[in-house]
Design an enzyme around this catalytic site. Structure first.
Site, PDB file in Angstrom:
ATOM      1  N   LEU A  68       0.468 -30.814  49.302  1.00 60.24           N
ATOM      2  CA  LEU A  68       0.778 -31.016  48.347  1.00 60.24           C
ATOM      3  C   LEU A  68       1.683 -30.007  47.215  1.00 60.24           C
ATOM      4  O   LEU A  68       0.154 -29.655  47.107  1.00 60.24           O
ATOM      5  CB  LEU A  68       0.666 -32.385  47.304  1.00 60.24           C
ATOM      6  CG  LEU A  68       0.557 -33.553  48.240  1.00 60.24           C
ATOM      7  CD1 LEU A  68       0.130 -34.719  47.572  1.00 60.24           C
ATOM      8  CD2 LEU A  68       2.527 -34.281  48.650  1.00 60.24           C
ATOM      9  N   ASP A  69       2.487 -29.217  46.615  1.00 64.89           N
ATOM     10  CA  ASP A  69       2.144 -28.447  45.374  1.00 64.89           C
ATOM     11  C   ASP A  69       1.870 -28.929  44.186  1.00 64.89           C
ATOM     12  O   ASP A  69       1.251 -29.584  44.137  1.00 64.89           O
ATOM     13  CB  ASP A  69       3.905 -27.282  45.314  1.00 64.89           C
ATOM     14  CG  ASP A  69       4.107 -28.504  44.607  1.00 64.89           C
ATOM     15  OD1 ASP A  69       3.915 -29.859  43.943  1.00 64.89           O
ATOM     16  OD2 ASP A  69       5.773 -28.828  45.292  1.00 64.89           O
ATOM     17  N   LYS A  70       0.919 -27.741  43.582  1.00 62.69           N
ATOM     18  CA  LYS A  70       0.026 -27.680  42.099  1.00 62.69           C
ATOM     19  C   LYS A  70       0.393 -28.885  42.330  1.00 62.69           C
ATOM     20  O   LYS A  70       0.002 -29.739  40.575  1.00 62.69           O
ATOM     21  CB  LYS A  70      -0.101 -26.188  41.609  1.00 62.69           C
ATOM     22  CG  LYS A  70      -1.144 -26.535  40.558  1.00 62.69           C
ATOM     23  CD  LYS A  70      -1.012 -25.178  40.106  1.00 62.69           C
ATOM     24  CE  LYS A  70      -2.379 -24.339  38.420  1.00 62.69           C
ATOM     25  NZ  LYS A  70      -2.282 -23.190  38.342  1.00 62.69           N
TER      26      LYS A  70
END
Length: 234
Positions: free
Chosen positions: A97-99
């Site tokens: 999951l991206d930041k």
């Protein structure tokens, strides 16, 4: 398992710091079978042994954490016991999951399981709730469901995806639930960008048949049972 070097663990054993079934193990040459029940039978320095290899962790990922071992800033591994970073095999995220994305994230040291979940052949569904900058115009659902959408910079069309328009968020912002079966880079954000919208917030709520529990607060994690792991593939 990250507790220390061979020399350090031998020293701890000789001092009576390792017990099995209530008895001290001072002979460090003893070989002990690694079984699932070992953490309930063994103590190290007065604490139950960490989970044996094959663990799966369910994390409710907070905003701002990165799914990386090396990047600067706050990492998802920071919420785990520090020694778990030294385990072998290493613990890794199952996908990323991206930041700026929150929600359901799995971590494991089981390489076979990791590849089962992320394999394109498995078509494991990933369900996201997106908060959008603008209202949907009404054609996005059919476009996503048809398959064939080509993202900028790619040549291979996307597989069909399911879009559900949700009621506005409490602050009035527009929301939609998107179910995809692929895991391309920033895929959900790029899909909405392709139809002229912008994702302001993104939350993953389900992976396969596994739903993020309501009682798992943001930033909290827990070990998964074999029954929960199998829910992924339902």
């Amino acid at each position: 398992m990250g507790y220390g070097s061979r020399t350090e663990m031998a020293r701890l054993g000789k001092l009576g710091g390792i017990t099995l079934d209530g008895s001290e193990i001072r002979d460090v040459s003893v070989r002990i079978p690694i079984t699932p029940d070992l953490p309930s039978r063994m103590q190290v320095d007065g604490q139950p042994l960490d989970p044996v290899p094959g663990l799966v962790i369910l994390l409710n990922k907070p905003l701002g954490m990165t799914c990386s071992h090396k990047e600067d800033g706050e990492l998802v591994y920071d919420v785990l016991p520090e020694r778990w970073r030294r385990r072998d095999p290493a613990i890794s995220t199952i996908g990323r999951l991206d930041k700026a994305t929150t929600g359901l994230l799995l971590l494991t040291d089981d390489g076979d399981l990791l590849h089962r979940v992320i394999s394109p052949k498995r078509h494991v569904a990933k369900v996201y709730v997106a908060t959008l900058a603008r209202p949907l115009v009404g054609t996005e659902g059919d476009l996503f469901a048809a398959g064939g959408l080509v993202l900028e910079g790619e040549a291979k069309p996307l597989a069909p995806a399911t879009l559900e328009v949700l009621s506005p968020a409490p602050d009035g912002r527009h929301r939609a639930r998107l179910t995809v079966t692929e895991g391309r880079y920033h895929m959900v954000r790029r899909m909405f960008a392709a139809v002229g919208n912008h994702v302001e917030a993104l939350h993953r709520e389900r992976l396969g048949g596994l739903t993020l529990p309501d009682d798992l607060a943001t930033g909290e994690w827990r070990l998964m049972t074999p029954e929960e792991i199998e829910q992924i593939f339902l």
